[in-house]
Design a protein around this motif. Structure first.
Motif, mmCIF file in Angstrom:
data_model
loop_
_atom_site.group_PDB
_atom_site.id
_atom_site.type_symbol
_atom_site.label_atom_id
_atom_site.label_comp_id
_atom_site.label_asym_id
_atom_site.label_seq_id
_atom_site.Cartn_x
_atom_site.Cartn_y
_atom_site.Cartn_z
ATOM 1 N N UNK B 20 32.770 -26.308 -23.755
ATOM 2 C CA UNK B 20 32.367 -27.786 -23.591
ATOM 3 C C UNK B 20 31.040 -27.934 -24.562
ATOM 4 N N UNK B 21 30.906 -29.238 -24.800
ATOM 5 C CA UNK B 21 29.856 -29.527 -25.790
ATOM 6 C C UNK B 21 30.558 -29.893 -27.032
ATOM 7 N N UNK B 22 29.628 -30.229 -28.129
ATOM 8 C CA UNK B 22 28.244 -30.035 -28.047
ATOM 9 C C UNK B 22 27.582 -31.176 -27.088
ATOM 10 N N UNK B 23 26.207 -30.528 -26.772
ATOM 11 C CA UNK B 23 25.166 -31.295 -26.182
ATOM 12 C C UNK B 23 23.976 -31.212 -26.749
ATOM 13 N N UNK B 24 23.395 -32.387 -27.319
ATOM 14 C CA UNK B 24 22.023 -32.636 -28.070
ATOM 15 C C UNK B 24 21.010 -32.799 -27.207
ATOM 16 N N UNK B 25 20.149 -31.988 -27.076
ATOM 17 C CA UNK B 25 18.783 -32.232 -26.311
ATOM 18 C C UNK B 25 17.928 -32.889 -26.960
ATOM 19 N N UNK B 26 17.827 -34.167 -26.638
ATOM 20 C CA UNK B 26 16.970 -34.988 -27.265
ATOM 21 C C UNK B 26 15.536 -35.417 -26.756
ATOM 22 N N UNK B 27 14.548 -35.731 -27.422
ATOM 23 C CA UNK B 27 13.148 -35.981 -26.751
ATOM 24 C C UNK B 27 13.408 -36.974 -25.530
ATOM 25 N N UNK B 44 6.094 -30.216 -21.948
ATOM 26 C CA UNK B 44 7.386 -30.926 -21.590
ATOM 27 C C UNK B 44 7.385 -32.415 -21.557
ATOM 28 N N UNK B 45 6.143 -32.877 -21.765
ATOM 29 C CA UNK B 45 6.097 -34.417 -21.760
ATOM 30 C C UNK B 45 5.808 -35.075 -23.154
ATOM 31 N N UNK B 46 5.012 -34.015 -23.992
ATOM 32 C CA UNK B 46 4.316 -34.618 -25.345
ATOM 33 C C UNK B 46 4.888 -33.700 -26.183
ATOM 34 N N UNK B 47 5.460 -34.317 -27.279
ATOM 35 C CA UNK B 47 6.037 -33.662 -28.369
ATOM 36 C C UNK B 47 4.809 -33.047 -29.024
ATOM 37 N N UNK B 53 0.891 -26.543 -29.625
ATOM 38 C CA UNK B 53 1.171 -25.182 -29.093
ATOM 39 C C UNK B 53 1.944 -24.178 -29.652
ATOM 40 N N UNK B 54 2.747 -24.709 -31.030
ATOM 41 C CA UNK B 54 3.208 -23.822 -31.759
ATOM 42 C C UNK B 54 4.820 -23.869 -31.516
ATOM 43 N N UNK B 55 5.385 -24.899 -30.753
ATOM 44 C CA UNK B 55 6.492 -24.832 -30.472
ATOM 45 C C UNK B 55 7.310 -25.893 -31.631
ATOM 46 N N UNK B 56 8.540 -25.748 -31.778
ATOM 47 C CA UNK B 56 9.098 -26.374 -32.761
ATOM 48 C C UNK B 56 9.521 -27.993 -32.621
ATOM 49 N N UNK B 57 9.380 -28.306 -31.233
ATOM 50 C CA UNK B 57 9.399 -29.629 -30.862
ATOM 51 C C UNK B 57 9.272 -29.562 -29.254
#
Lengths: 149, 150
Positions: B20-27, B44-47, B53-57
């Motif tokens: 199943x999918x694809x499932x897009x994980x959006x902001x 988790x709450x602020x892009x 902090x070094x994450x891609x999003x």
């Protein structure tokens, strides 16, 4: 390489340590918001009194995966955002809206191995005043070591 | 090897993967999810905080992928019980999920077993789902136990 600083180190915890109870409550609006995400729009048994009664419930309930998300939130609030290695919950009773949910966490094992600095926690969610037990379960957390910091 | 039980169901489902999918994980999905459970960790709450902090999003909380686990799975045609409820859930995060990730799910029937207690017999139907991102990396394993009772 991410730079989020850990909230809790492996050396900070010990077998038998208890956290909480953390008392949570879930509002009607929170459940409606959550249900809008997973293709289960209102009204349904999670959001509507009549729909809940139609399937034999006393009132609308909190979805299981939302209850799991609440447990996860309490764990990450305590230990850090990316520490949850496994979360395994058994739902013992329907979780109501707008009622106090007492979540308890107790460390039941610690170990250091190739996978990391692992901390096993027993989890409960209850409402002592109503003599209700909503869930039991275990979490495995992978905590950083001060030695590596 | 599935547990032997006294009630009939469709054993041919064992060993079959259901995609199943694809499932897009959006902001937006991450933000609504986080808000609905009172999450306030900045990543988790602020892009912007996640980027800093070094994450891609913006980062998805550890159990978010369970949202996508309710894909259409076949009826196992269990010859028992009438009332169903969600009996348990297990999530094993394997890699960080961030906004913009495209997930796919592969689910199979893991086991069907019964337990008998004071309130009677209950059958547990356990499905196991593996989520992968757009790079083919396994990001989470999820188990869902659906309970059927008399």
């Amino acid at each position: 390489m991410t730079t989020e600083y850990p909230k809790l180190y492996f050396e900070d915890v010990d077998l038998g340590d208890e956290i909480g109870p953390v008392v949570l409550s879930v509002s009607d609006e929170q459940v409606v918001d959550f249900c809008s995400l997973w293709g289960n729009p209102a009204p349904n048994r999670f959001t509507d009194q009549a729909e809940a009664e139609r399937v034999g419930l006393e009132g609308p309930i909190v979805p299981g995966i939302m209850t799991m998300a609440l447990v996860s939130r309490v764990l990450t609030d305590w230990a850090g955002a990316e520490t949850v290695a496994d979360l395994d919950l058994v739902f013992r009773g329907s979780v109501p809206h707008n009622e106090p949910l007492h979540m308890g966490i107790q460390i039941s094992d610690t170990s250091e191995d190739d996978t990391g600095n692992m901390v096993q926690c027993d989890i409960t969610m209850t409402n002592p005043a109503a003599d209700r037990r909503y869930l039991i379960g275990t979490a495995m957390l992978n905590l950083p070591s001060r030695d590596a910091a | 090897m599935p547990t032997q039980i006294d009630y009939e169901y469709d054993h041919s489902l064992y060993g079959v993967e259901h995609q199943s999918g694809p499932f897009e994980v959006t902001n937006d999905i991450i933000s609504v999810y986080a808000r609905s459970v009172g999450e306030d960790n900045p990543i988790f709450v602020d892009r912007d905080a996640a980027l800093a902090a070094g994450y891609a999003d913006q980062v998805a909380p550890p159990t978010l992928c369970a949202l996508f686990e309710r894909g259409e799975l076949p009826d196992i045609k269990l010859q028992f019980g009438r009332r169903q409820f969600h009996g348990g859930q297990r999530v094993t995060p394997r890699a960080t999920i961030v906004a913009g990730d495209i997930l796919t799910a592969s689910s199979h029937l893991k086991d069907v077993y019964t337990k008998t207690g004071r309130s009677g017999t209950m059958a547990h139907v356990v499905w196991e789902t593996t989520f992968r991102n757009q790079h083919g990396t396994i990001v989470a394993d999820v188990q869902r136990s659906q309970v059927v009772r008399e």
